[in-house]
Design a protein around this motif. Sequence first.
Motif, PDB file in Angstrom:
ATOM      1  N   LYS A 146     -60.395  33.611 -96.481  1.00  0.00           N
ATOM      2  CA  LYS A 146     -59.170  33.591 -95.694  1.00  0.00           C
ATOM      3  C   LYS A 146     -58.584  34.998 -95.707  1.00  0.00           C
ATOM      4  O   LYS A 146     -58.347  35.570 -96.781  1.00  0.00           O
ATOM      5  CB  LYS A 146     -58.158  32.594 -96.268  1.00  0.00           C
ATOM      6  N   ASN A 200     -55.581  37.503 -93.991  1.00  0.00           N
ATOM      7  CA  ASN A 200     -54.354  37.589 -93.185  1.00  0.00           C
ATOM      8  C   ASN A 200     -53.995  36.241 -92.564  1.00  0.00           C
ATOM      9  O   ASN A 200     -53.711  36.136 -91.369  1.00  0.00           O
ATOM     10  CB  ASN A 200     -54.502  38.655 -92.091  1.00  0.00           C
ATOM     11  N   ASN A 201     -54.044  35.198 -93.410  1.00  0.00           N
ATOM     12  CA  ASN A 201     -53.665  33.834 -93.010  1.00  0.00           C
ATOM     13  C   ASN A 201     -54.643  33.185 -92.027  1.00  0.00           C
ATOM     14  O   ASN A 201     -54.335  32.123 -91.479  1.00  0.00           O
ATOM     15  CB  ASN A 201     -52.245  33.805 -92.420  1.00  0.00           C
ATOM     16  N   GLN A 202     -55.786  33.770 -91.825  1.00  0.00           N
ATOM     17  CA  GLN A 202     -56.780  33.190 -90.929  1.00  0.00           C
ATOM     18  C   GLN A 202     -58.005  32.750 -91.727  1.00  0.00           C
ATOM     19  O   GLN A 202     -58.603  33.543 -92.452  1.00  0.00           O
ATOM     20  CB  GLN A 202     -57.201  34.184 -89.848  1.00  0.00           C
ATOM     21  N   LYS A 218     -48.260  36.014-100.967  1.00  0.00           N
ATOM     22  CA  LYS A 218     -47.398  37.163-100.671  1.00  0.00           C
ATOM     23  C   LYS A 218     -45.960  36.876-101.080  1.00  0.00           C
ATOM     24  O   LYS A 218     -45.403  35.797-100.807  1.00  0.00           O
ATOM     25  CB  LYS A 218     -47.453  37.503 -99.191  1.00  0.00           C
ATOM     26  N   SER A 242     -53.906  26.894 -98.359  1.00  0.00           N
ATOM     27  CA  SER A 242     -52.863  27.049 -97.337  1.00  0.00           C
ATOM     28  C   SER A 242     -51.676  27.868 -97.837  1.00  0.00           C
ATOM     29  O   SER A 242     -50.927  28.440 -97.038  1.00  0.00           O
ATOM     30  CB  SER A 242     -52.379  25.679 -96.865  1.00  0.00           C
ATOM     31  N   LYS A 243     -51.494  27.938 -99.159  1.00  0.00           N
ATOM     32  CA  LYS A 243     -50.383  28.701 -99.739  1.00  0.00           C
ATOM     33  C   LYS A 243     -50.669  30.205 -99.754  1.00  0.00           C
ATOM     34  O   LYS A 243     -49.770  31.007 -99.992  1.00  0.00           O
ATOM     35  CB  LYS A 243     -50.118  28.234-101.166  1.00  0.00           C
ATOM     36  N   CYS A 244     -51.925  30.565 -99.537  1.00  0.00           N
ATOM     37  CA  CYS A 244     -52.361  31.948 -99.749  1.00  0.00           C
ATOM     38  C   CYS A 244     -52.516  32.697 -98.432  1.00  0.00           C
ATOM     39  O   CYS A 244     -52.986  32.145 -97.435  1.00  0.00           O
ATOM     40  CB  CYS A 244     -53.709  31.966-100.483  1.00  0.00           C
ATOM     41  N   GLU A 245     -52.148  33.959 -98.456  1.00  0.00           N
ATOM     42  CA  GLU A 245     -52.398  34.824 -97.302  1.00  0.00           C
ATOM     43  C   GLU A 245     -53.864  35.259 -97.281  1.00  0.00           C
ATOM     44  O   GLU A 245     -54.461  35.424 -96.223  1.00  0.00           O
ATOM     45  CB  GLU A 245     -51.491  36.049 -97.343  1.00  0.00           C
TER      46      GLU A 245
END
Length: 280
Positions: free
Chosen positions: A127, A129-131, A147, A167-170
């Motif tokens: 994952k 940059n949130n992708q 972040k 899902s919590k992680c950038e």
Amino acid sequence: MKKQILIPFLALLFFGCKTTDFLVEKYTNPQVLPIETSCPAEITWEKVQDGIEKTEFVIKSENIRWACVKIDLHTPNISIKASPETNQLGKRFIHKKFAQETNSTVALNTVPFDLDGRTYIPVSVVKINNQIVCPVNSHYAALGFIKNPDNTYNAIIMKNQTEEEVSKCEFAFGGFYEILNHKTIYQFEKYKRSRTAVGISHNGRFLYCFATAGIACPTGRNGLNFEECALILQHLGCTQAMEFDGGHSTGLVLNKKNLIRPNLQRKVPALVGFEFSKTE
């Protein structure tokens, strides 16, 4: 004429046999090294710059070296670089070149990959940059970065990847297995080889980037096992730790130079780097 043909043939046969013998994969003693052997009596951290310290050691009896770079993720102006982006799936990078191209002060390989069909696709979560670039794989552990409001980070280690935790992680990068959880050191097959691992402490404020490789060992089969890595990282101050891809994928770069690399290092599809912009 026959003699002229025979001499090059014998020379080729000789050097071919020597090379084959030299590359035979051998495992070192599977017994776990005591911490007194695998670590110095006192750990000395050398400051590299604000937010970065390093320590290194050579286990002379085993002909192995290891190094660890400790990163304060609360350092201002820290940013995370990573591969592969979605449009780079299947592309491979050499560790040092990745660090140079992304201007990363510290860089290391991360996710294991599938060689079936030589696709080089990571087999665990990526994952960036949130992708989500590669999907969650619940069989493996993962390193995630959350972040903070001031644009710094805290790291977490997930023993088993879940979509909820990711899902919590950038950023998130899957690896193999969690090897240390507070005072628990997990047991695995004790194969020795080059390794890349990470650890965290102080609720994820500090990230420990660890790598080890045999000295003058072309096969990558001379190194440490998971338990030895866990013992060392615990001794260095980690409360949790996990393994990333190892063997010929191993690599740790500091200031655009190889700090640890096996003699034969392959290009890899997944790396993470840390850039520290100067404060104006």
